[in-house]
Design an enzyme around this catalytic site. Structure first.
Site, PDB file in Angstrom:
ATOM      1  N   ASP A 154      -6.908 -49.241  85.980  1.00 52.19           N
ATOM      2  CA  ASP A 154      -7.081 -49.578  87.399  1.00 52.19           C
ATOM      3  C   ASP A 154      -5.768 -49.929  88.099  1.00 52.19           C
ATOM      4  O   ASP A 154      -4.773 -50.284  87.477  1.00 52.19           O
ATOM      5  CB  ASP A 154      -8.067 -50.745  87.554  1.00 52.19           C
ATOM      6  CG  ASP A 154      -7.631 -51.996  86.792  1.00 52.19           C
ATOM      7  OD1 ASP A 154      -7.113 -51.869  85.673  1.00 52.19           O
ATOM      8  OD2 ASP A 154      -7.800 -53.105  87.335  1.00 52.19           O
ATOM      9  N   GLU A 210      -9.050 -54.058  84.715  1.00 51.58           N
ATOM     10  CA  GLU A 210      -8.284 -55.143  84.073  1.00 51.58           C
ATOM     11  C   GLU A 210      -7.796 -56.127  85.118  1.00 51.58           C
ATOM     12  O   GLU A 210      -7.764 -57.333  84.885  1.00 51.58           O
ATOM     13  CB  GLU A 210      -7.108 -54.569  83.280  1.00 51.58           C
ATOM     14  CG  GLU A 210      -6.454 -55.581  82.338  1.00 51.58           C
ATOM     15  CD  GLU A 210      -5.591 -56.623  83.040  1.00 51.58           C
ATOM     16  OE1 GLU A 210      -5.575 -57.772  82.613  1.00 51.58           O
ATOM     17  OE2 GLU A 210      -4.942 -56.268  84.050  1.00 51.58           O
TER      18      GLU A 210
HETATM   19 ZN   LIG Z   1      -1.602 -56.586  86.614  1.00 48.43          ZN
HETATM   20 ZN   LIG Z   2      -1.447 -54.943  84.005  1.00 47.60          ZN
END
Ligand SMILES: [Zn+2]
Ligand SMILES: [Zn+2]
Length: 392
Positions: free
Chosen positions: A82, A139
């Protein structure tokens, strides 16, 4: 004696292909749980190389499985996919084409590194066992990894050992950084909602000023790290947001504090959360107000297993030379949701690959951060050596 990495020589021959892929991913950044385009590319490539591909864990997650020979061991390598909601400020030809979205943490690089390794390993099949390459969404929201756990990742794809890496500006280009035990901090987002009695700004005696209570709580919270936590332990409480009212002549009945809380020890994490709750309640009560504490989200301390880390270090030493391997890296107060995977599956190691230590380099999450494409080949070669060394 240090062997040289023949795999690195091999990957370097084709490195332009992977750099082009990294830059293509960079141009189309997608935020957490929206990685549709990215996961399509990942899934299509893995399939074309002969991986069994599973999609749908944590919405956009992709797992590729490759079994070679009759080896019983199973290994997982995770990359995150991401981007961040940041407007990029770079002058490269390949900058983000999506306004307000940007791969400002190099997850385009992590995805490319793991794809590069996955291609080599599928082509050469020089291992014996089962490899799971795990492409994780979200994440940056610090819970894509948790959703993958909740979706049963390791039940469906059991692993005997797991690994992940992150690039890092400020550390030497293409060098490997390890730490046993706690390597990255827990992260908790806490909201404190204060309720008082609103009224006219000139008639305070008829009010309970929620904004004033918020200020006292913000100051009182500073005593937790300085007076409740041992000086030997690392801890951070940051009040990143204080909101109350909009007019100069109104006393407000509501105020909101938003906090981020970090620790490198699970017991310290619990102490911080408990003291924040107790202090906020007591401070609010002392003014006749109330405080409601909401734990919005949290990710655990990232703890590297000693045995898995020793193994990961030995592979780096063998193929890249101990002069490029750092074994006692200082822990980082930043957080990483691979911690959820290590919490459920403690036999694993998270490592850092340096992005270059020029004094003026921009840190991840800066609008002018640049992922160093020269680390794709060595980092991918490392994943290949790790796989061939563990699954043999
Ligand atoms: Zn990051
Ligand atoms: Zn990262």
């Amino acid at each position: 004696m240090t062997m040289t990495s023949k795999i690195l020589d091999e990957l370097n021959k084709n490195k332009d292909v992977w750099i082009a892929l990294r830059q293509k991913l960079h141009q189309y950044p997608e935020l957490g749980f929206e990685e549709h385009h990215t996961s399509d590319i990942v899934a299509e490539k893995l399939k074309s190389w002969g991986y069994d591909v599973h999609r749908g864990f944590a919405k956009t997650g992709v797992v590729g499985t490759l079994k070679v020979g009759d080896g019983q061991l199973r290994m997982g390598i995770r990359a995150d996919m991401d981007a961040l909601p940041i407007q990029e400020q770079n002058d490269k030809s390949w900058i983000s084409t999506i306004p307000g979205k940007f791969h400002g943490c190099g997850h385009d690089g992590h995805t490319t590194i793991l794809l590069c390794a996955a291609e080599y390993l599928a082509r050469t099949k020089n291992f014996n066992g089962t490899l799971h390459v795990i492409f994780q969404p979200a994440e940056e929201l610090l819970y894509g990894g948790k959703v993958m756990m909740d979706d049963g990742l390791f039940t469906h794809f059991p692993c005997d050992i797991i690994f992940a890496l992150h690039n890092m500006p400020g550390m030497k280009t293409g060098e490997f950084y390890f730490r046993k035990g706690a390597m990255m901090a827990s992260s908790d987002t806490v909201h404190i909602e204060i309720r008082g009695v609103g009224g006219h700004g000139a008639i305070p005696e008829k009010t309970i000023d929620a904004g004033l209570v918020a200020c006292y709580i913000a100051i009182a919270l500073q005593s937790i790290v300085s007076r409740n936590v041992s000086p030997q332990q690392a801890a951070v409480i940051t009040v990143g947001c204080i909101q109350s009212g909009s007019a100069p002549n109104v006393i407000n009945d509501f105020a909101l504090l938003k906090l981020t809380v970090r620790a490198l020890n699970p017991a310290v994490r619990q102490l911080l959360l408990r003291r924040i709750t107790d202090l906020a309640h007591a401070q609010a009560a002392s003014f006749g107000a109330t405080a409601e504490i909401k734990h919005v989200n949290g990710s655990p301390v990232l703890i590297n297993d000693a045995t898995a880390t020793d193994f990961a270090i030995s592979v780096a030493n063998k193929f890249f030379g101990s002069e490029r391997v750092h074994t006692d890296t200082a822990p980082l107060m930043g957080s990483e949701d691979f911690a959820f995977m290590l919490e459920q599956h403690p036999r694993g190691c998270y490592l850092i690959v340096g992005d270059g230590d020029k004094p003026d380099c921009s840190m991840v999450h800066s609008p002018d951060y640049i992922f160093d494409d020269s680390i794709i080949a060595p980092a991918a070669a490392y994943w290949c050596h790790l796989t061939e060394s563990y699954l043999k």
